[in-house]
Design a protein around this motif. Structure first.
Motif, PDB file in Angstrom:
ATOM      1  N   ASP A  20       0.486  -1.146   5.506  1.00  0.00           N
ATOM      2  CA  ASP A  20      -0.934  -2.003   5.314  1.00  0.00           C
ATOM      3  C   ASP A  20      -1.531  -2.097   6.655  1.00  0.00           C
ATOM      4  O   ASP A  20      -1.106  -2.973   7.375  1.00  0.00           O
ATOM      5  CB  ASP A  20      -0.740  -3.120   4.579  1.00  0.00           C
ATOM      6  CG  ASP A  20      -2.051  -3.697   4.233  1.00  0.00           C
ATOM      7  OD1 ASP A  20      -3.113  -2.986   3.816  1.00  0.00           O
ATOM      8  OD2 ASP A  20      -1.975  -5.049   3.805  1.00  0.00           O
ATOM      9  N   ASN A  23      -5.151  -6.334   6.626  1.00  0.00           N
ATOM     10  CA  ASN A  23      -5.105  -7.504   5.685  1.00  0.00           C
ATOM     11  C   ASN A  23      -5.240  -8.645   6.901  1.00  0.00           C
ATOM     12  O   ASN A  23      -5.529  -8.657   8.133  1.00  0.00           O
ATOM     13  CB  ASN A  23      -3.545  -7.621   5.274  1.00  0.00           C
ATOM     14  CG  ASN A  23      -2.473  -7.421   6.526  1.00  0.00           C
ATOM     15  OD1 ASN A  23      -2.421  -8.392   7.264  1.00  0.00           O
ATOM     16  ND2 ASN A  23      -1.873  -6.245   6.711  1.00  0.00           N
ATOM     17  N   ILE A  43       3.223 -12.495   2.699  1.00  0.00           N
ATOM     18  CA  ILE A  43       4.276 -11.367   3.162  1.00  0.00           C
ATOM     19  C   ILE A  43       5.225 -11.331   2.123  1.00  0.00           C
ATOM     20  O   ILE A  43       5.471 -10.096   1.867  1.00  0.00           O
ATOM     21  CB  ILE A  43       5.082 -11.815   4.342  1.00  0.00           C
ATOM     22  CG1 ILE A  43       4.226 -11.702   5.657  1.00  0.00           C
ATOM     23  CG2 ILE A  43       6.147 -10.962   4.687  1.00  0.00           C
ATOM     24  CD1 ILE A  43       4.397 -12.167   7.004  1.00  0.00           C
ATOM     25  N   ILE A  51       5.435  -3.026   0.336  1.00  0.00           N
ATOM     26  CA  ILE A  51       4.800  -2.924   1.751  1.00  0.00           C
ATOM     27  C   ILE A  51       5.983  -3.261   2.713  1.00  0.00           C
ATOM     28  O   ILE A  51       6.460  -4.567   2.452  1.00  0.00           O
ATOM     29  CB  ILE A  51       3.632  -3.814   1.754  1.00  0.00           C
ATOM     30  CG1 ILE A  51       2.567  -3.282   0.891  1.00  0.00           C
ATOM     31  CG2 ILE A  51       3.057  -3.853   3.367  1.00  0.00           C
ATOM     32  CD1 ILE A  51       1.289  -4.227   0.575  1.00  0.00           C
ATOM     33  N   PHE A  54       3.110  -4.101   8.194  1.00  0.00           N
ATOM     34  CA  PHE A  54       2.280  -4.585   8.385  1.00  0.00           C
ATOM     35  C   PHE A  54       1.224  -4.740   9.661  1.00  0.00           C
ATOM     36  O   PHE A  54       1.886  -5.037  10.626  1.00  0.00           O
ATOM     37  CB  PHE A  54       2.325  -6.501   8.062  1.00  0.00           C
ATOM     38  CG  PHE A  54       3.106  -6.630   6.951  1.00  0.00           C
ATOM     39  CD1 PHE A  54       2.413  -7.086   5.608  1.00  0.00           C
ATOM     40  CD2 PHE A  54       4.343  -6.503   6.627  1.00  0.00           C
ATOM     41  CE1 PHE A  54       3.250  -7.421   4.607  1.00  0.00           C
ATOM     42  CE2 PHE A  54       5.089  -6.568   5.436  1.00  0.00           C
ATOM     43  CZ  PHE A  54       4.613  -7.215   4.522  1.00  0.00           C
ATOM     44  N   PRO A  56      -1.754  -6.761  10.513  1.00  0.00           N
ATOM     45  CA  PRO A  56      -2.586  -7.716  10.446  1.00  0.00           C
ATOM     46  C   PRO A  56      -3.930  -7.643  11.280  1.00  0.00           C
ATOM     47  O   PRO A  56      -3.917  -7.092  12.299  1.00  0.00           O
ATOM     48  CB  PRO A  56      -1.954  -9.174  11.110  1.00  0.00           C
ATOM     49  CG  PRO A  56      -0.541  -8.680  10.957  1.00  0.00           C
ATOM     50  CD  PRO A  56      -0.496  -7.463  11.289  1.00  0.00           C
ATOM     51  N   LEU A  93       5.764  -6.046  12.175  1.00  0.00           N
ATOM     52  CA  LEU A  93       4.571  -6.805  12.156  1.00  0.00           C
ATOM     53  C   LEU A  93       3.924  -6.453  13.543  1.00  0.00           C
ATOM     54  O   LEU A  93       4.280  -6.921  14.447  1.00  0.00           O
ATOM     55  CB  LEU A  93       4.948  -8.158  11.857  1.00  0.00           C
ATOM     56  CG  LEU A  93       3.690  -9.293  11.708  1.00  0.00           C
ATOM     57  CD1 LEU A  93       3.164  -8.855  10.282  1.00  0.00           C
ATOM     58  CD2 LEU A  93       4.513 -10.699  11.580  1.00  0.00           C
TER      59      LEU A  93
END
Length: 248
Positions: A20, A23, A43, A51, A54, A56, A93
């Motif tokens: 993703d 987000n 999350i 997913i 990530f 962000p 992340l």
């Protein structure tokens, strides 16, 4: 696995191991997650969609969200500290940013001080009221500085809904397009949904993201039904997104 022989095709069936790229799950720095508790809940529910990676992308917007490398880094490290070892092993992340194309962005661009999605891909957005008057020159400058502009949710800019040909002009200038998943429904309105369908049919969409801000967005994505043609087109876009931005 897609249930091609059932009456309903759910978008979530396409999202196993999804990356993703858009987000708002970092805590307390924009209009997304308000705190660590919200971030952890988002999350967990996003993992339930499939997913695993990530990126962000908190807003950087002059006068509204004056985020910097420091504020983003602090929020990121606070979130990492709240995740247990098992959670950290099950996801990746890697923060970036979503830049409004304003004067502040141009200053950051001049100094090549941008927080990219991966390598030289930079996520940008425009005001929903109108495009920058110097949009084409900004895109040209982004390219000359060595970055690759990824325009967030092009389908949501209503000033292009009656000028669909201009989307092709933006592609010719070197913009990549990132579709919002919820634009495949009437979440943002019927005109946005119609424009999203047009952009997909014309094969103008390069990447897709959730643009999740809250749990309601996740619930809507979880229940979003698509037709077979849309699911096939979207599956290719998802594959391209994963190929381009995966770090695994």
């Amino acid at each position: 696995m897609l249930h091609f022989f059932s009456k309903k095709l759910f978008l979530k069936d396409l999202l196993e191991d999804f990356v993703d790229i858009h987000n708002h799950i970092l805590p307390g720095i924009d209009d997304g997650a308000k705190n660590i508790k919200d971030s952890l809940s988002l999350i967990k529910k996003m993992k339930g969609l499939g997913i695993k990676q990530f990126i962000p992308t908190p807003h950087i917007m002059q006068g509204f969200y004056p985020n910097t490398d420091e504020t983003i880094g602090n929020a990121y490290h606070n979130l990492l500290g709240a995740l247990d070892s098992k959670q950290l092993k099950s996801i990746t992340l890697n923060p970036a940013a979503e830049y409004m194309l304003d004067n502040h962005f141009e200053s950051l661009l001049e100094n090549r001080d941008l927080f990219t999605l991966k390598k030289d891909f930079v996520l940008v957005e425009m005001s929903y009221l109108q495009a920058p008057l110097n949009l084409e020159s900004i895109i040209f400058k982004i390219k000359t500085k060595g970055y690759l502009p990824v325009l967030a949710h092009p389908e949501r800019y209503s000033f292009y809904h009656n000028n669909l040909a201009y989307y092709k002009r933006l592609k010719q200038l070197g913009c990549f397009f990132q579709l919002n998943m919820l634009s495949l429904s009437d979440h943002y309105g019927k005109k946005v949904e119609k424009t999203a369908s047009y952009l997909m049919e014309e094969q103008l969409i390069d990447f897709v993201g959730t643009d999740i801000h809250n749990e309601k967005h996740i619930d809507k994505i979880s229940n979003l039904i698509v037709n077979k043609k849309t699911s096939e087109n979207l599956n290719e876009i998802i594959k391209n997104t994963n190929r381009t931005f995966s770090v695994i």
